[in-house]
Design a protein around this motif. Structure first.
Motif, short mmCIF file in Angstrom:
data_model
loop_
_atom_site.label_atom_id
_atom_site.label_comp_id
_atom_site.label_asym_id
_atom_site.label_seq_id
_atom_site.Cartn_x
_atom_site.Cartn_y
_atom_site.Cartn_z
N MET A 69 -70.61 7.84 36.87
CA MET A 69 -69.29 8.35 37.27
C MET A 69 -68.16 7.81 36.39
SD MET A 69 -69.77 10.45 39.76
CE MET A 69 -68.14 10.56 40.50
N THR A 70 -68.37 6.68 35.75
CA THR A 70 -67.31 6.08 34.93
C THR A 70 -67.40 6.49 33.46
OG1 THR A 70 -68.60 4.07 34.53
CG2 THR A 70 -67.20 4.10 36.48
N GLY A 71 -68.41 7.28 33.08
CA GLY A 71 -68.51 7.75 31.70
C GLY A 71 -69.81 7.36 31.05
N TYR A 72 -69.80 7.27 29.72
CA TYR A 72 -70.98 6.90 28.93
C TYR A 72 -70.98 5.40 28.65
CZ TYR A 72 -71.81 11.85 27.95
OH TYR A 72 -72.07 13.19 28.06
N HIS A 73 -72.17 4.80 28.69
CA HIS A 73 -72.29 3.36 28.47
C HIS A 73 -73.48 3.08 27.56
CE1 HIS A 73 -69.35 2.61 31.67
NE2 HIS A 73 -69.96 3.60 32.31
N GLY A 78 -74.29 -4.46 21.50
CA GLY A 78 -73.72 -4.66 20.17
C GLY A 78 -72.99 -3.46 19.60
N TYR A 79 -72.82 -2.40 20.39
CA TYR A 79 -72.16 -1.21 19.87
C TYR A 79 -71.41 -0.49 20.98
CZ TYR A 79 -76.02 1.42 21.98
OH TYR A 79 -76.93 1.96 22.85
N GLN A 80 -70.70 0.56 20.61
CA GLN A 80 -69.96 1.38 21.55
C GLN A 80 -70.51 2.80 21.53
OE1 GLN A 80 -66.19 0.18 19.54
NE2 GLN A 80 -65.42 -0.02 21.62
N VAL A 81 -70.12 3.59 22.54
CA VAL A 81 -70.54 4.99 22.58
C VAL A 81 -69.34 5.88 22.84
CG1 VAL A 81 -72.91 4.57 23.30
CG2 VAL A 81 -71.12 4.74 25.02
N PHE A 87 -72.52 9.31 21.56
CA PHE A 87 -73.03 8.86 20.27
C PHE A 87 -72.74 7.38 20.07
CE2 PHE A 87 -72.19 13.39 18.59
CZ PHE A 87 -73.38 13.82 19.15
N GLY A 88 -73.61 6.68 19.34
CA GLY A 88 -73.42 5.28 19.05
C GLY A 88 -72.56 5.06 17.82
N TYR A 89 -71.68 4.07 17.89
CA TYR A 89 -70.85 3.75 16.72
C TYR A 89 -70.31 2.34 16.86
CZ TYR A 89 -66.67 4.32 19.64
OH TYR A 89 -65.72 4.18 20.61
N ILE A 90 -69.79 1.82 15.74
CA ILE A 90 -69.08 0.54 15.72
C ILE A 90 -67.84 0.72 14.85
CG2 ILE A 90 -69.15 -1.91 15.09
CD1 ILE A 90 -72.16 -1.85 15.47
N ASP A 91 -66.71 0.24 15.33
CA ASP A 91 -65.47 0.24 14.54
C ASP A 91 -65.30 -1.11 13.86
OD1 ASP A 91 -64.71 2.83 15.10
OD2 ASP A 91 -63.62 2.29 16.92
N PHE A 92 -65.43 -1.12 12.54
CA PHE A 92 -65.34 -2.36 11.76
C PHE A 92 -63.96 -2.49 11.13
CE2 PHE A 92 -70.05 -1.68 11.47
CZ PHE A 92 -70.43 -2.87 12.06
N ASN A 93 -63.63 -3.74 10.77
CA ASN A 93 -62.43 -4.01 9.98
C ASN A 93 -62.74 -5.17 9.03
OD1 ASN A 93 -61.87 -6.54 11.43
ND2 ASN A 93 -61.23 -5.22 13.13
N SER A 94 -61.75 -5.60 8.28
CA SER A 94 -62.00 -6.61 7.24
C SER A 94 -62.46 -7.95 7.81
CB SER A 94 -60.74 -6.81 6.39
OG SER A 94 -59.65 -7.23 7.19
N GLN A 99 -72.62 -6.56 12.51
CA GLN A 99 -73.00 -6.65 13.92
C GLN A 99 -74.51 -6.47 14.07
OE1 GLN A 99 -71.13 -7.18 16.89
NE2 GLN A 99 -73.21 -7.37 17.68
N THR A 100 -75.12 -7.31 14.90
CA THR A 100 -76.53 -7.15 15.26
C THR A 100 -76.62 -6.30 16.53
OG1 THR A 100 -77.17 -9.25 14.27
CG2 THR A 100 -78.64 -8.33 15.95
N VAL A 101 -77.47 -5.29 16.49
CA VAL A 101 -77.65 -4.37 17.62
C VAL A 101 -79.06 -4.55 18.17
CG1 VAL A 101 -77.76 -1.95 18.33
CG2 VAL A 101 -76.00 -2.71 16.70
#
Length: 296
Positions: A69-73, A78-81, A87-94, A99-101
């Motif tokens: 009921m709260t969405g996708y998890h 180690g990642y987001q959806v 879909f699986g993804y990770i937002d990286f920056n400098s 990240q280990t998944v």
């Protein structure tokens, strides 16, 4: 412009937990995701998917998200959806560029197979495609073996109780099996409260149980007055690989010993066959098996 155009997404260091190599059990998949040459400003998204291929054209793409009921998890760690598509993804920056998944994976319990597990990544800017795919192979064996307690029967004579435990071997790869059986004695109140047993009888071995058959083994115990529950534990040292380890322990009905002899709280059916235990009892019995195996 140069820094952005040199961004590279990658995947590396894939491994799968082999464990006992048996189907129907969790074999987590671990891998590293990252992005190199990230500019000091902004975030950059790296997508990934996990595929598993078997023999004879069998294949599957692992679900990376579950929905409620709260969405996708995320299914793993180690990642987001994506809340829209899962879909699986990770937002990286400098400052965060690696990240280990860890992904759970339970191979189909009904098949023996050699699997090829692959992880592939993609991003809008990706200068080196040679590090976008990794894979690892593993052979998983189907397991059908299972041991169960068919019945527990308690009788008394001259101050000594006899506890007959009947062990069944309903299915398995081998034509016959040896089975170790431990027996613990609880005061009924201690059993209900999750306290330890007052006595643990010497483990006995039933040799050569034929597949599809059952065999009894008997224990004796010096009677004490009061209410007691006897718990049989199969394979306490975990020597037999089974498709279901959670049914390796089973309690008797509560038996009351006193001047008039043993009294069972309920009428035993079919020469001692027991009904399925409650959820609370089942959880307690899982702890019993774990305690025995730690002691060994």
């Amino acid at each position: 412009i140069y820094a952005v155009s040199s961004i590279d997404g990658y995947v590396s260091n894939i491994s799968v937990f082999a464990g006992d190599g048996l189907a129907g059990k969790d074999h987590p998949i671990t891998f590293d995701l990252g992005m190199a040459n990230l500019p000091s400003e902004g975030t950059y998204r790296l997508h990934f998917n996990v595929s598993i291929d078997g023999t004879f054209g069998w294949g599957d793409v692992l679900a990376l998200a579950s929905q409620n009921m709260t969405g996708y998890h995320p299914v793993g760690a180690g990642y987001q959806v994506s809340q829209d598509y899962g879909f699986g993804y990770i937002d990286f920056n400098s400052s965060y560029n690696h990240q280990t998944v860890v992904m759970p994976w339970i191979p189909n319990k009904d098949r023996t197979d050699t699997y090829n597990i692959s992880v592939e990544v993609s991003s809008v800017i990706n200068v080196d495609e040679t590090n976008d795919l990794v894979y690892v192979g593993i052979t998983i064996e189907k397991l059908t073996t299972n041991l169960v307690v068919d019945a527990i029967k308690v009788t008394e004579s001259d101050g000594s109780a006899t506890i007959k435990v009947t062990v069944g071997y309903p299915q398995g790869e081998q034509s016959e099996l040896d089975a170790d059986v431990a027996l613990m004695v609880y005061r009924a109140s201690d059993f209900e409260d999750g306290n330890p047993p007052i006595d643990q009888l010497t483990t006995k071995t039933i040799t050569g149980i034929l597949r599809g058959d059952s065999r009894p083994v008997s224990f004796t115990w010096a009677v004490k007055n009061g209410d007691f529950i006897f718990v049989a534990v199969l394979d306490p040292d975990d020597n037999v690989k089974e498709v279901n380890e959670d049914d390796n322990s089973y309690p008797s009905l509560m038996t009351t010993f006193g001047a008039s002899g043993p009294t069972v709280t309920e009428k035993e059916e079919d020469d001692g066959l027991l009904p399925a235990p409650s959820l609370i009892t089942a959880l307690s019995l899982i702890g019993v098996v774990a305690l025995l195996r730690r002691r060994s």
